[in-house]
Design an enzyme around this catalytic site. Structure first.
Site, PDB file in Angstrom:
ATOM      1  NE  ARG A  16      -1.296 -14.288  -9.080  1.00  0.00           N
ATOM      2  CZ  ARG A  16      -0.397 -13.414  -8.693  1.00  0.00           C
ATOM      3  NH1 ARG A  16       0.340 -12.785  -9.579  1.00  0.00           N
ATOM      4  NH2 ARG A  16      -0.208 -13.150  -7.416  1.00  0.00           N
TER       5      ARG A  16
ATOM      6  CG  HIS B 271      -7.932  -9.036  -8.718  1.00  0.00           C
ATOM      7  ND1 HIS B 271      -7.105  -8.479  -9.678  1.00  0.00           N
ATOM      8  CD2 HIS B 271      -7.121  -9.783  -7.908  1.00  0.00           C
ATOM      9  CE1 HIS B 271      -5.860  -8.883  -9.474  1.00  0.00           C
ATOM     10  NE2 HIS B 271      -5.837  -9.659  -8.397  1.00  0.00           N
TER      11      HIS B 271
ATOM     12  CB  CYS C 152      -3.959 -14.409  -4.895  1.00  0.00           C
ATOM     13  SG  CYS C 152      -3.774 -13.568  -6.478  1.00  0.00           S
TER      14      CYS C 152
ATOM     15  CB  CYS D 228     -10.523 -12.660  -4.797  1.00  0.00           C
ATOM     16  SG  CYS D 228      -9.943 -14.289  -4.315  1.00  0.00           S
TER      17      CYS D 228
END
Length: 269
Positions: A226, A182, A230, A178
């Site tokens: 969401r 991000h 991802c 992730c």
């Protein structure tokens, strides 16, 4: 030779400046586009669908969801989304909003869990699923509420710790996690700016604007969607709807966004 080197450096610098200028212009134009649509967010239609479903008696038990307890007492829906995931004593586990919603549809209305979660997300151009509509309604009822995902129970703290581990776990054919997208400032995919979820202000804005209406898909998308998307982009296996990992990740993101103000359903590209 020296003149040639200086000239090449100048050309490269101009190209970098041009690219940065283009990126900034693109971001500005996307922001303007969202602002134009904001007054008539199509998510409002899905919210209305969810509001009707919330009060309608359905299922084998012919019951509504008006007695569902999302942490503030049976039937209370206002503000609950901003304080989830959280621990629920009746199931002795931490639940996000969507997994708790499924629990209530099963226990209060008598639906079978496998039927409820068989197709949680609508395809492009389809009517919103019941889960999408009910989630849109609930999050709209939390608009303006402060994000306060609790960390008082040991199982809430454990969910955060596992979520943090999942956020930084690298894997898949691209060795992504992730944090690859991000975990730092000024990252983007194509023309889309990517929030740094380790930055408090950016984490608040990101968490506060999901669920959201995706203009490119013509649909309201939930936080469970969401995260699954991802995982898809990382080339991981599909994230099971309402799984422990999904709840842990949402817990981590929610705690990182503490103090933000809910502003969903928002508009996304």
């Amino acid at each position: 030779m020296k003149k040639t080197y200086v000239y090449l450096c100048f050309v490269v610098l101009c190209q970098i400046t041009s690219n940065l200028s283009f990126a900034q212009t693109a971001s500005d134009e996307i922001a303007k586009y969202r602002a134009m649509l904001a007054d008539g967010n199509p998510a409002e239609l899905v919210e209305g669908q969810g509001e009707v479903l919330w009060a309608t008696k359905r299922g084998p038990k012919n019951a509504s969801l008006e007695q569902c307890d999302f942490g503030k007492g049976p039937g209370v829906i206002k503000g609950v989304y901003a304080e989830m995931p959280r621990y629920f004593a009746d199931v002795d586990s931490v639940m996000d909003f969507e997994s708790r919603l499924v629990h209530c549809m099963v226990t209060l209305q008598g639906f079978k869990r496998e039927d409820v979660v068989k197709k949680p997300f609508s395809a492009q151009g389809e009517r919103a699923t019941d889960l999408e509509a009910l989630t849109a309604y609930a999050v709209a009822e939390s608009r303006g509420s402060l994000i306060r995902v609790p960390q008082s129970h040991p199982k809430e703290k454990a969910a955060f710790a596992r979520g943090e581990k999942a956020f930084f776990y690298r894997g898949g054919p691209f060795d992504f996690n992730c944090a690859s997208c991000h975990g730092a400032d000024e990252k983007r995919i194509r023309l889309q700016d990517l929030p740094n979820l380790l930055n408090g202000a950016q984490a608040q804005k990101a968490f506060a604007t999901w669920p959201a209406y995706r203009v490119s898909q013509g649909a309201v998308r939930t936080m469970q969607w969401r995260l699954n998307d991802c995982f898809r982009q990382q080339r991981f296996p599909d994230l099971k709807y309402g799984s422990l990992t999904s709840i842990d990740l949402i817990t981590y993101l929610g705690v990182m966004a503490k103090g933000g103000s809910m502003d969903a359903p928002a508009l996304k590209r």
